[in-house]
Design a protein around this motif. Structure first.
Motif, mmCIF file in Angstrom:
data_model
loop_
_atom_site.group_PDB
_atom_site.id
_atom_site.type_symbol
_atom_site.label_atom_id
_atom_site.label_comp_id
_atom_site.label_asym_id
_atom_site.label_seq_id
_atom_site.Cartn_x
_atom_site.Cartn_y
_atom_site.Cartn_z
ATOM 1 N N LEU A 112 89.526 51.057 -32.352
ATOM 2 C CA LEU A 112 89.523 52.081 -31.314
ATOM 3 C C LEU A 112 89.055 51.499 -29.986
ATOM 4 C CD1 LEU A 112 89.851 55.035 -30.427
ATOM 5 C CD2 LEU A 112 87.490 55.415 -31.210
ATOM 6 N N ALA A 113 87.943 50.762 -30.018
ATOM 7 C CA ALA A 113 87.393 50.189 -28.784
ATOM 8 C C ALA A 113 88.381 49.219 -28.142
ATOM 9 C CB ALA A 113 86.065 49.487 -29.081
ATOM 10 N N ASN A 114 88.968 48.334 -28.943
ATOM 11 C CA ASN A 114 89.916 47.372 -28.391
ATOM 12 C C ASN A 114 91.169 48.067 -27.865
ATOM 13 O OD1 ASN A 114 90.546 44.422 -28.027
ATOM 14 N ND2 ASN A 114 92.363 45.114 -29.118
ATOM 15 N N GLY A 115 91.635 49.087 -28.583
ATOM 16 C CA GLY A 115 92.804 49.832 -28.111
ATOM 17 C C GLY A 115 92.565 50.460 -26.754
ATOM 18 N N ILE A 116 91.393 51.048 -26.592
ATOM 19 C CA ILE A 116 91.052 51.685 -25.311
ATOM 20 C C ILE A 116 90.878 50.651 -24.210
ATOM 21 C CG2 ILE A 116 89.245 52.977 -24.103
ATOM 22 C CD1 ILE A 116 88.837 54.537 -26.785
ATOM 23 N N VAL A 117 90.061 49.621 -24.475
ATOM 24 C CA VAL A 117 89.766 48.619 -23.435
ATOM 25 C C VAL A 117 91.028 47.877 -23.019
ATOM 26 C CG1 VAL A 117 88.533 46.458 -22.974
ATOM 27 C CG2 VAL A 117 87.336 48.359 -24.057
ATOM 28 N N ASP A 118 91.786 47.363 -23.977
ATOM 29 C CA ASP A 118 92.994 46.625 -23.605
ATOM 30 C C ASP A 118 94.050 47.536 -22.992
ATOM 31 O OD1 ASP A 118 91.903 44.229 -24.275
ATOM 32 O OD2 ASP A 118 93.219 43.811 -25.970
ATOM 33 N N GLY A 119 94.100 48.802 -23.409
ATOM 34 C CA GLY A 119 95.013 49.762 -22.781
ATOM 35 C C GLY A 119 94.654 50.007 -21.326
ATOM 36 N N ILE A 120 93.353 50.153 -21.056
ATOM 37 C CA ILE A 120 92.903 50.346 -19.671
ATOM 38 C C ILE A 120 93.222 49.114 -18.830
ATOM 39 C CG2 ILE A 120 90.826 50.540 -18.234
ATOM 40 C CD1 ILE A 120 89.699 52.433 -20.434
ATOM 41 N N ILE A 121 92.988 47.936 -19.395
ATOM 42 C CA ILE A 121 93.302 46.701 -18.660
ATOM 43 C C ILE A 121 94.799 46.623 -18.374
ATOM 44 C CG2 ILE A 121 93.374 44.177 -18.808
ATOM 45 C CD1 ILE A 121 90.721 44.390 -20.444
ATOM 46 N N ALA A 122 95.632 46.895 -19.373
ATOM 47 C CA ALA A 122 97.087 46.839 -19.183
ATOM 48 C C ALA A 122 97.534 47.821 -18.103
ATOM 49 C CB ALA A 122 97.814 47.119 -20.502
ATOM 50 N N LEU A 123 97.047 49.051 -18.195
ATOM 51 C CA LEU A 123 97.421 50.051 -17.179
ATOM 52 C C LEU A 123 96.892 49.672 -15.806
ATOM 53 C CD1 LEU A 123 96.906 53.384 -19.156
ATOM 54 C CD2 LEU A 123 99.076 52.424 -18.338
ATOM 55 N N GLY A 124 95.669 49.178 -15.758
ATOM 56 C CA GLY A 124 95.073 48.782 -14.476
ATOM 57 C C GLY A 124 95.836 47.659 -13.806
ATOM 58 N N VAL A 125 96.164 46.628 -14.567
ATOM 59 C CA VAL A 125 96.920 45.504 -13.995
ATOM 60 C C VAL A 125 98.319 45.961 -13.600
ATOM 61 C CG1 VAL A 125 97.915 43.224 -14.488
ATOM 62 C CG2 VAL A 125 95.573 43.741 -15.207
ATOM 63 N N PHE A 126 98.942 46.809 -14.417
ATOM 64 C CA PHE A 126 100.265 47.340 -14.083
ATOM 65 C C PHE A 126 100.220 48.115 -12.772
ATOM 66 C CE2 PHE A 126 103.375 50.784 -14.180
ATOM 67 C CZ PHE A 126 104.551 50.047 -14.282
ATOM 68 N N MET A 127 99.236 48.996 -12.623
ATOM 69 C CA MET A 127 99.115 49.789 -11.394
ATOM 70 C C MET A 127 98.807 48.895 -10.202
ATOM 71 S SD MET A 127 97.155 53.131 -12.971
ATOM 72 C CE MET A 127 96.505 53.584 -11.393
ATOM 73 N N MET A 128 97.921 47.934 -10.393
ATOM 74 C CA MET A 128 97.573 47.018 -9.316
ATOM 75 C C MET A 128 98.805 46.237 -8.867
ATOM 76 S SD MET A 128 94.644 44.062 -9.347
ATOM 77 C CE MET A 128 95.470 43.031 -10.550
ATOM 78 N N GLN A 129 99.590 45.757 -9.801
ATOM 79 C CA GLN A 129 100.782 44.980 -9.469
ATOM 80 C C GLN A 129 101.845 45.849 -8.818
ATOM 81 O OE1 GLN A 129 101.232 41.921 -9.235
ATOM 82 N NE2 GLN A 129 103.426 41.784 -8.961
ATOM 83 N N SER A 130 102.049 47.066 -9.313
ATOM 84 C CA SER A 130 103.071 47.917 -8.697
ATOM 85 C C SER A 130 102.658 48.344 -7.298
ATOM 86 C CB SER A 130 103.386 49.118 -9.582
ATOM 87 O OG SER A 130 102.241 49.863 -9.851
ATOM 88 N N ARG A 131 101.381 48.542 -7.075
ATOM 89 C CA ARG A 131 100.904 48.845 -5.711
ATOM 90 C C ARG A 131 101.006 47.638 -4.812
ATOM 91 N NH1 ARG A 131 96.825 52.823 -7.851
ATOM 92 N NH2 ARG A 131 97.877 54.774 -7.413
ATOM 93 N N ALA A 132 100.739 46.447 -5.347
ATOM 94 C CA ALA A 132 100.850 45.210 -4.559
ATOM 95 C C ALA A 132 102.288 44.991 -4.120
ATOM 96 C CB ALA A 132 100.343 44.014 -5.356
#
Length: 136
Positions: A112-132
């Motif tokens: 559960l912890a890894n699913g949440i943490v890695d999901g947040i990282i994936a979404l965060g990097v995706f959003m950061m890259q699409s905004r960039a």
């Protein structure tokens, strides 16, 4: 010098091999260790432990090395859009697999912890890259 055709053929062969090995690790993790432990006995070598400090720890550390290098390359080369795509894919795969294992295998907190943490990282990097990309 290697031709582009040979380069592409080898690359496709590697991609298929990695996918098959990954699916084998996913589907038969204990059997992989058992095959090598049986072979270890035959050649007089020690057997690999099947938990904690065994072979899969090596793979986990290797994975963390690769994602650390990807993040560092994003820092060094912010205009290169390939690194965030690779990092998003790695972290999304880890997250999805963690949630699948949580549901299908065992309800371990670490899944559960890894699913949440890695999901947040994936979404965060995706959003950061699409905004960039919109800013450029």
């Amino acid at each position: 010098m290697i031709s582009q055709r040979l380069y592409r053929s080898i690359s496709l062969l590697l991609a298929c091999a990695f996918a098959v090995v990954g699916l084998t690790f996913l589907t038969f993790p204990d059997a992989v260790i058992q095959v090598f432990n049986n072979a270890s006995r035959q050649v007089g070598m020690m057997q690999t432990p099947s938990s904690g400090h065994g072979f899969y720890l090596v793979l986990a550390v290797g994975y963390m090395y690769v994602v650390a290098v990807l993040a560092f390359l994003m820092y060094r080369h912010p205009g290169n859009g390939l690194m965030p795509v690779l990092l998003v894919n790695a972290k999304a795969a880890s997250s999805i697999l963690s949630f699948l294992f949580l549901i299908v295998s065992h309800p371990y907190l670490i899944y559960l912890a890894n699913g949440i943490v890695d999901g947040i990282i994936a979404l965060g990097v995706f959003m950061m890259q699409s905004r960039a990309l919109k800013v450029q």
